[in-house]
Scaffold this motif. Structure first.
Motif, PDB file in Angstrom:
ATOM      1  N   THR A 137     -37.252 -14.408 -49.760  1.00 13.77           N
ATOM      2  CA  THR A 137     -37.720 -13.207 -50.445  1.00 13.77           C
ATOM      3  C   THR A 137     -36.665 -12.592 -51.363  1.00 13.77           C
ATOM      4  N   ALA A 138     -37.142 -11.705 -52.221  1.00  6.81           N
ATOM      5  CA  ALA A 138     -36.308 -10.849 -53.070  1.00  6.81           C
ATOM      6  C   ALA A 138     -37.218  -9.714 -53.535  1.00  6.81           C
ATOM      7  N   HIS A 139     -36.672  -8.749 -54.252  1.00  8.34           N
ATOM      8  CA  HIS A 139     -37.534  -7.714 -54.849  1.00  8.34           C
ATOM      9  C   HIS A 139     -37.444  -7.813 -56.361  1.00  8.34           C
ATOM     10  N   HIS A 140     -38.615  -7.635 -57.004  1.00 11.13           N
ATOM     11  CA  HIS A 140     -38.658  -7.812 -58.456  1.00 11.13           C
ATOM     12  C   HIS A 140     -38.643  -6.493 -59.225  1.00 11.13           C
ATOM     13  N   ASP A 141     -38.587  -5.374 -58.534  1.00 11.69           N
ATOM     14  CA  ASP A 141     -38.511  -4.105 -59.254  1.00 11.69           C
ATOM     15  C   ASP A 141     -37.057  -3.715 -59.478  1.00 11.69           C
ATOM     16  N   ALA A 142     -36.846  -2.816 -60.418  1.00  9.31           N
ATOM     17  CA  ALA A 142     -35.506  -2.292 -60.706  1.00  9.31           C
ATOM     18  C   ALA A 142     -35.674  -0.892 -61.264  1.00  9.31           C
ATOM     19  N   HIS A 143     -34.582  -0.158 -61.304  1.00  9.68           N
ATOM     20  CA  HIS A 143     -34.640   1.169 -61.904  1.00  9.68           C
ATOM     21  C   HIS A 143     -34.778   1.042 -63.418  1.00  9.68           C
ATOM     22  N   ASP A 144     -35.471   2.000 -64.011  1.00 10.72           N
ATOM     23  CA  ASP A 144     -35.893   1.861 -65.409  1.00 10.72           C
ATOM     24  C   ASP A 144     -34.831   2.281 -66.411  1.00 10.72           C
ATOM     25  N   ILE A 145     -33.567   2.272 -65.999  1.00 11.67           N
ATOM     26  CA  ILE A 145     -32.500   2.642 -66.930  1.00 11.67           C
ATOM     27  C   ILE A 145     -31.783   1.414 -67.485  1.00 11.67           C
ATOM     28  N   ALA A 146     -32.115   0.212 -66.975  1.00  8.93           N
ATOM     29  CA  ALA A 146     -31.472  -1.016 -67.459  1.00  8.93           C
ATOM     30  C   ALA A 146     -32.374  -2.192 -67.127  1.00  8.93           C
ATOM     31  N   GLU A 147     -31.874  -3.401 -67.380  1.00  9.05           N
ATOM     32  CA  GLU A 147     -32.660  -4.598 -67.117  1.00  9.05           C
ATOM     33  C   GLU A 147     -32.760  -4.936 -65.633  1.00  9.05           C
ATOM     34  N   GLY A 148     -31.853  -4.389 -64.824  1.00  5.99           N
ATOM     35  CA  GLY A 148     -31.854  -4.751 -63.417  1.00  5.99           C
ATOM     36  C   GLY A 148     -31.481  -6.208 -63.209  1.00  5.99           C
ATOM     37  N   ALA A 149     -30.504  -6.695 -63.965  1.00  7.23           N
ATOM     38  CA  ALA A 149     -30.170  -8.118 -63.947  1.00  7.23           C
ATOM     39  C   ALA A 149     -29.634  -8.568 -62.586  1.00  7.23           C
ATOM     40  N   ARG A 150     -28.674  -7.813 -62.056  1.00  8.86           N
ATOM     41  CA  ARG A 150     -28.153  -8.187 -60.742  1.00  8.86           C
ATOM     42  C   ARG A 150     -29.013  -7.616 -59.624  1.00  8.86           C
ATOM     43  N   ASP A 151     -29.544  -6.429 -59.825  1.00  4.94           N
ATOM     44  CA  ASP A 151     -30.362  -5.773 -58.800  1.00  4.94           C
ATOM     45  C   ASP A 151     -31.749  -5.519 -59.351  1.00  4.94           C
ATOM     46  N   ASN A 152     -32.678  -6.505 -59.283  1.00  2.81           N
ATOM     47  CA  ASN A 152     -32.439  -7.704 -58.497  1.00  2.81           C
ATOM     48  C   ASN A 152     -33.018  -8.913 -59.218  1.00  2.81           C
ATOM     49  N   GLY A 153     -32.815  -8.953 -60.549  1.00  2.00           N
ATOM     50  CA  GLY A 153     -33.268 -10.141 -61.271  1.00  2.00           C
ATOM     51  C   GLY A 153     -32.621 -11.401 -60.756  1.00  2.00           C
ATOM     52  N   ALA A 154     -31.337 -11.321 -60.374  1.00  2.00           N
ATOM     53  CA  ALA A 154     -30.636 -12.491 -59.854  1.00  2.00           C
ATOM     54  C   ALA A 154     -31.267 -12.989 -58.562  1.00  2.00           C
ATOM     55  N   GLY A 155     -31.651 -12.056 -57.689  1.00  2.00           N
ATOM     56  CA  GLY A 155     -32.301 -12.462 -56.442  1.00  2.00           C
ATOM     57  C   GLY A 155     -33.619 -13.167 -56.689  1.00  2.00           C
TER      58      GLY A 155
END
Length: 337
Positions: A137-155
């Motif tokens: 598993t991982a989570h695909h949401d992120a805060h809307d101030i950036a791309e969320g690349a590490r948290d959690n696009g990488a996951g």
């Protein structure tokens, strides 16, 4: 609101106990002292501030770059009564200096929206149709101030890559492997909580959750105290000649946690090194901060470990949820309801 501002340092329980915060604004660093023994999450510090009677919460980043941090402090039913904001390290340092020199008051004004939204979970499956399954598993949401690349696009990228790798040896799996990404993790683990409330948890052999990963080439695995659960990761690391840092303590702040709290064996796979969020939860969490070599170095041992878990006997057994509560009490973790 206008109220006195009090510097509570790094926000350990002892620092909160020593501070007079009744009706005041609590200024708290995102850092945790090295000698404390474990990382103190933002939500814990916010809860400490509420318990101490604070009227407002200012969370100052300890990472440089003029990056105010964001992050959920709401309850399961929505926003809490005490407002909170994030401020950059640089602004936080100015406020700390003022607090040290004089009695300081500040005006806290929060302009934001709290609207009802919809989210969803995504899943796919490999391997045989068996009563048992392994969840990756991982989570695909992120805060809307950036791309969320590490948290959690990488996951999420790792979940897809593990599925791609294991698809080549699908016939070797003894039990099915379900690959899932959850929505709404950043606002109270809502996607994974929803899944847990509706899933047959006795069918879940183990959960391997990818979060806070991609910041280094070395792997850390938080095993939440389950006996036997480190073994597949240590065997994978030994066979590949790569390091793995097994962290047995509870890690209650990502999507494996709703499973673990119900007694299901679960790990969080993360990058080893500092417990800092780094660029996470700031405007700086963008794709240019990631190195694909770090992700490759994590993917190979993780794939080997998932294959190990999905073949042969289960590495760990389910436990009574009351045992998880006892572990939390022993570790000084204050679990939210």
């Amino acid at each position: 609101m206008t109220a006195p501002l009090v510097d509570v340092g790094t926000g350990t329980p002892a620092e909160f106990e020593a501070a007079d915060l009744e009706g005041k604004l609590a200024l708290v660093s995102s850092d945790t002292p090295e000698d404390y023994g474990r990382w103190i999450h933002r939500r814990e510090k916010y809860n400490f501030a509420i318990e101490a009677g604070a009227a407002g919460f200012l969370f100052r980043n300890h990472v440089p770059g003029c990056l105010p941090p964001t992050g959920d402090i709401g309850g399961r039913d929505g926003p809490r009564s005490v407002p909170g904001i994030g401020v950059s390290r640089e602004l936080g340092a100015r406020l700390v200096r003022h607090c040290a020199r004089e009695d300081l008051s500040g005006t806290l004004q929060v302009d934001c929206r709290a609207e009802q939204m919809e989210s969803g979970n995504v899943s796919g499956r490999l391997g045989p149709e068996t009563d048992e399954m392994v969840l990756v598993t991982a989570h695909h949401d992120a805060h809307d101030i950036a791309e969320g690349a590490r948290d959690n696009g990488a996951g999420c990228a790792l979940v897809v890559e593990l599925a791609r790798m294991l698809a080549h040896i699908e016939d070797d799996l003894d039990v099915g492997v379900q690959f899932m990404t959850f929505g709404a993790e950043e606002v109270g683990l809502r996607g994974s909580r929803h899944h847990v409330e509706h899933a047959a948890l006795d069918r879940v052999r183990a959960v391997v959750n990818c979060d806070a990963i991609g910041g280094s080439r070395d792997l850390a695995v938080h095993t939440n105290g389950f006996d036997g659960l480190p073994d597949p990761f240590e065997r994978a690391a030994n066979s590949l000649g790569v390091p793995v840092n097994i962290k047995p303590a509870l890690a209650p702040h990502s999507d494996h946690w709703p499973f673990v709290r119900r007694g299901v064996p679960g790990v969080m796979a993360a990058s080893d090194g500092s417990d800092d969020r780094g660029w996470g939860h700031t405007h700086g969490d963008t794709l240019d901060k990631l190195d694909r070599r770090n992700l490759r170095e994590a993917a190979v041992p993780l794939a080997a470990a998932v294959l190990d878990i999905a073949t042969g006997e289960p590495p760990a057994t389910h436990v009574d949820p009351a045992e998880i509560e006892r572990r939390a009490e022993r570790e000084g973790q204050v679990l939210e309801t």
